[in-house]
Motif scaffolding. Structure first.
Motif, PDB file in Angstrom:
ATOM      1  N   PHE A 165       0.855  -1.185   0.000  1.00 41.16           N
ATOM      2  CA  PHE A 165       0.000   0.000   0.000  1.00 41.16           C
ATOM      3  C   PHE A 165       0.887   1.229   0.000  1.00 41.16           C
ATOM      4  CE2 PHE A 165      -2.003   3.505   2.290  1.00 41.16           C
ATOM      5  CZ  PHE A 165      -3.138   3.694   1.502  1.00 41.16           C
ATOM      6  N   ASN A 166       0.528   2.239  -0.795  1.00 38.29           N
ATOM      7  CA  ASN A 166       1.305   3.471  -0.790  1.00 38.29           C
ATOM      8  C   ASN A 166       0.405   4.685  -0.902  1.00 38.29           C
ATOM      9  OD1 ASN A 166       1.159   4.482  -3.720  1.00 38.29           O
ATOM     10  ND2 ASN A 166       1.752   2.328  -3.970  1.00 38.29           N
ATOM     11  N   ALA A 167       0.914   5.805  -0.435  1.00 37.90           N
ATOM     12  CA  ALA A 167       0.212   7.086  -0.521  1.00 37.90           C
ATOM     13  C   ALA A 167       1.250   8.168  -0.753  1.00 37.90           C
ATOM     14  CB  ALA A 167      -0.569   7.369   0.763  1.00 37.90           C
ATOM     15  N   GLY A 168       0.824   9.235  -1.400  1.00 40.95           N
ATOM     16  CA  GLY A 168       1.771  10.299  -1.688  1.00 40.95           C
ATOM     17  C   GLY A 168       1.084  11.610  -2.004  1.00 40.95           C
ATOM     18  N   ALA A 169       1.879  12.675  -1.998  1.00 40.90           N
ATOM     19  CA  ALA A 169       1.383  14.002  -2.336  1.00 40.90           C
ATOM     20  C   ALA A 169       2.479  14.745  -3.075  1.00 40.90           C
ATOM     21  CB  ALA A 169       0.972  14.766  -1.082  1.00 40.90           C
ATOM     22  N   GLY A 170       2.075  15.636  -3.967  1.00 40.82           N
ATOM     23  CA  GLY A 170       3.048  16.399  -4.734  1.00 40.82           C
ATOM     24  C   GLY A 170       2.615  17.844  -4.885  1.00 40.82           C
ATOM     25  N   LEU A 171       3.602  18.719  -5.063  1.00 38.98           N
ATOM     26  CA  LEU A 171       3.346  20.136  -5.278  1.00 38.98           C
ATOM     27  C   LEU A 171       4.264  20.631  -6.377  1.00 38.98           C
ATOM     28  CD1 LEU A 171       1.851  22.715  -4.306  1.00 38.98           C
ATOM     29  CD2 LEU A 171       3.825  23.129  -2.795  1.00 38.98           C
ATOM     30  N   GLY A 172       3.675  21.199  -7.418  1.00 35.04           N
ATOM     31  CA  GLY A 172       4.453  21.682  -8.542  1.00 35.04           C
ATOM     32  C   GLY A 172       4.194  23.151  -8.810  1.00 35.04           C
ATOM     33  N   ILE A 173       5.142  23.787  -9.492  1.00 37.14           N
ATOM     34  CA  ILE A 173       5.002  25.167  -9.938  1.00 37.14           C
ATOM     35  C   ILE A 173       4.677  25.157 -11.419  1.00 37.14           C
ATOM     36  CG2 ILE A 173       6.179  27.393 -10.168  1.00 37.14           C
ATOM     37  CD1 ILE A 173       7.947  26.585  -7.833  1.00 37.14           C
ATOM     38  N   ARG A 174       3.819  26.058 -11.858  1.00 40.76           N
ATOM     39  CA  ARG A 174       3.409  26.032 -13.253  1.00 40.76           C
ATOM     40  C   ARG A 174       4.635  26.130 -14.166  1.00 40.76           C
ATOM     41  NH1 ARG A 174       0.367  31.839 -13.037  1.00 40.76           N
ATOM     42  NH2 ARG A 174       2.208  33.189 -12.873  1.00 40.76           N
ATOM     43  N   PRO A 175       4.575  25.515 -15.334  1.00 42.23           N
ATOM     44  CA  PRO A 175       5.699  25.497 -16.266  1.00 42.23           C
ATOM     45  C   PRO A 175       6.159  26.903 -16.640  1.00 42.23           C
ATOM     46  CG  PRO A 175       4.012  23.958 -16.946  1.00 42.23           C
ATOM     47  CD  PRO A 175       3.415  24.763 -15.838  1.00 42.23           C
ATOM     48  N   THR A 176       7.463  27.072 -16.742  1.00 44.10           N
ATOM     49  CA  THR A 176       8.055  28.340 -17.131  1.00 44.10           C
ATOM     50  C   THR A 176       8.794  28.174 -18.446  1.00 44.10           C
ATOM     51  OG1 THR A 176       8.323  29.043 -14.831  1.00 44.10           O
ATOM     52  CG2 THR A 176       9.680  30.151 -16.470  1.00 44.10           C
ATOM     53  N   LYS A 177       8.430  28.974 -19.452  1.00 43.90           N
ATOM     54  CA  LYS A 177       9.078  28.909 -20.756  1.00 43.90           C
ATOM     55  C   LYS A 177      10.337  29.764 -20.748  1.00 43.90           C
ATOM     56  CE  LYS A 177       6.506  29.398 -24.342  1.00 43.90           C
ATOM     57  NZ  LYS A 177       5.495  29.961 -25.270  1.00 43.90           N
ATOM     58  N   ILE A 178      11.428  29.210 -21.249  1.00 41.85           N
ATOM     59  CA  ILE A 178      12.685  29.933 -21.372  1.00 41.85           C
ATOM     60  C   ILE A 178      13.009  29.986 -22.858  1.00 41.85           C
ATOM     61  CG2 ILE A 178      15.096  30.052 -20.670  1.00 41.85           C
ATOM     62  CD1 ILE A 178      14.382  28.305 -18.284  1.00 41.85           C
ATOM     63  N   GLY A 179      12.672  31.080 -23.494  1.00 41.97           N
ATOM     64  CA  GLY A 179      12.842  31.173 -24.935  1.00 41.97           C
ATOM     65  C   GLY A 179      11.821  30.301 -25.647  1.00 41.97           C
ATOM     66  N   ASP A 180      12.139  29.936 -26.882  1.00 44.32           N
ATOM     67  CA  ASP A 180      11.228  29.150 -27.707  1.00 44.32           C
ATOM     68  C   ASP A 180      11.322  27.656 -27.453  1.00 44.32           C
ATOM     69  OD1 ASP A 180       9.540  30.646 -29.156  1.00 44.32           O
ATOM     70  OD2 ASP A 180      10.750  30.732 -30.979  1.00 44.32           O
ATOM     71  N   TYR A 181      12.436  27.176 -26.912  1.00 47.72           N
ATOM     72  CA  TYR A 181      12.726  25.757 -26.981  1.00 47.72           C
ATOM     73  C   TYR A 181      12.807  25.037 -25.646  1.00 47.72           C
ATOM     74  CZ  TYR A 181      13.962  27.304 -31.659  1.00 47.72           C
ATOM     75  OH  TYR A 181      13.917  27.866 -32.904  1.00 47.72           O
ATOM     76  N   ILE A 182      12.796  25.759 -24.552  1.00 45.46           N
ATOM     77  CA  ILE A 182      12.994  25.123 -23.249  1.00 45.46           C
ATOM     78  C   ILE A 182      11.826  25.446 -22.327  1.00 45.46           C
ATOM     79  CG2 ILE A 182      14.460  24.993 -21.206  1.00 45.46           C
ATOM     80  CD1 ILE A 182      16.833  25.699 -22.945  1.00 45.46           C
TER      81      ILE A 182
END
Length: 375
Positions: free
Chosen positions: A143-160
């Motif tokens: 049995f497992n449980a988990g939680a996560g917290l992310g920051i919205r994606p950040t674009k660096i130029g056109d390609y990253i």
């Protein structure tokens, strides 16, 4: 016998170590595009790691995703784990404008996204002690449980595109075979910070740092803890609107402090320090008009080199072959069946240290149920 038991699979080590996670893509529409992972070390399917404490399996967390085309895919899991921990990832929209001179955050998304997951799996393993002779089968419940917290994606130029994230997971495992249940039962916890870097042409990079802690269920005593940085590279090759091949490679250095509850000659704390490298491939094909049914065969090879004390110079190799079928009843719950074959062997130094556990084969087959919720 006591020495051999220490080399079998009582414990769980860090994230290449892996049970693996079900990752779900949000179903905003039923477009034809295939969703592909954007980054993170993610070996789909069966994950194993053979240390001087045995073959380990761990849930891997924090695998960001992005779309391969503007249309959104149906709600389907992309990684075929035999385990059940999963953390819904943030979405990254394809670049649709000119290059920006400085990093900018994606619009239309909240600054933070949170998720919670829980799951269980039951399976039978043909070689619970992972030994080359006198094999013993056992049922296993996890049995497992988990939680996560992310920051919205950040674009660096056109390609990253940069996707930072932090995850926590905890897992309990119980073994049905009475002669080993007290030795092998464990409680494992992990906290992991990661940054996914999405690149053009379905390439991606992943950087991560995790802390792992494992204790015995029967005694409650600490068995080990570890700090492990990771780096991964991944490539997704689309074939059709419903199928693609995912290839990834990972390198990890595990700084491990191991605690044994009773003395064993020649085995000391920090013998677990090791450098892990892995190469894996998974083919993913969805069926039906809504893509809720997936079939995912996978193939993997891992090498672990030990760097300190008695086990310095030992090198372990692990080959895995498996297949998984997943049906997603709802966006937040799915059921899985899986079968996995693993073969472990070691070099001459490892053979002299591991003895009965220096080589093993095992077949695992079972079912899993996983639920997740994204805020």
């Amino acid at each position: 016998m006591t020495s051999s038991l220490l080399h079998i699979r009582p414990l769980i080590l860090s994230s290449l170590f892996a049970l693996a996670n079900l990752v779900f893509v949000s179903s905003e529409s039923f477009g034809q595009a295939v969703a592909v992972p954007a980054a993170e070390p993610s070996r789909p399917g069966f994950r194993g790691f053979h240390s001087n404490l045995g073959l380990q399996e761990i849930v891997e967390v924090g695998v960001p995703l992005r779309s391969a085309a503007p249309a959104s895919p149906p709600s389907i899991p992309l990684l075929p784990p035999p385990a059940t921990g999963n953390f819904p990832p943030p979405r990254v929209s394809p670049s649709d404008g000119a290059a920006s001179s400085s990093p900018s955050s994606s619009t239309g998304e909240p600054l933070l996204n949170a998720s919670f997951s829980a799951g269980t799996r039951m399976y039978y393993t043909s070689n619970v002690l992972r030994t080359k002779t006198d094999t013993m089968g056992s049922g296993v419940y996890e049995f497992n449980a988990g939680a996560g917290l992310g920051i919205r994606p950040t674009k660096i130029g056109d390609y990253i595109t940069l996707i930072p994230r932090i995850d926590y997971m905890t897992q309990w495992a119980h073994y049905g075979e009475k002669t080993v249940k007290d030795l092998l039962g464990y409680h494992f916890s992990m906290i992991k910070g990661s940054a996914a870097i999405g690149l053009p042409d379905n390439w991606s990079l992943g950087l991560g740092l995790e802390y792992d802690y494992l204790s015995s269920i029967s005694s409650g005593d600490k068995m080990f803890d570890a700090v492990a940085p990771t780096f991964s590279i991944q490539k997704v090759v689309p074939f059709t609107e419903k199928s693609f091949l995912m290839i990834d490679s990972m390198i990890k250095y595990a700084n491990t402090t191991r605690v044994i509850g009773f003395p064993i000659p020649g085995v000391f704390a920090d013998d677990g320090d090791n450098l892990q490298t892995a190469l894996n491939a998974t083919y993913i094909h969805s069926f039906g008009p809504d893509g809720k049914l997936l079939f995912m065969p996978n193939l993997g090879f891992a090498r672990t080199a030990y760097k300190k004390n008695t086990h310095k110079g030992r090198v372990d190799y692990l080959f895995t072959l498996g297949a998984s079928g997943i049906y997603q009843f709802r966006e937040w719950v799915g059921v899985q069946t899986f079968i996995n074959y693993s073969k472990m062997f070691t070099n001459e130094k490892g053979e002299s240290l591991l003895l009965q556990s220096s080589k093993s084969r095992a077949l695992d087959i079972g079912v899993a149920l996983t639920g997740n919720y994204r805020f």
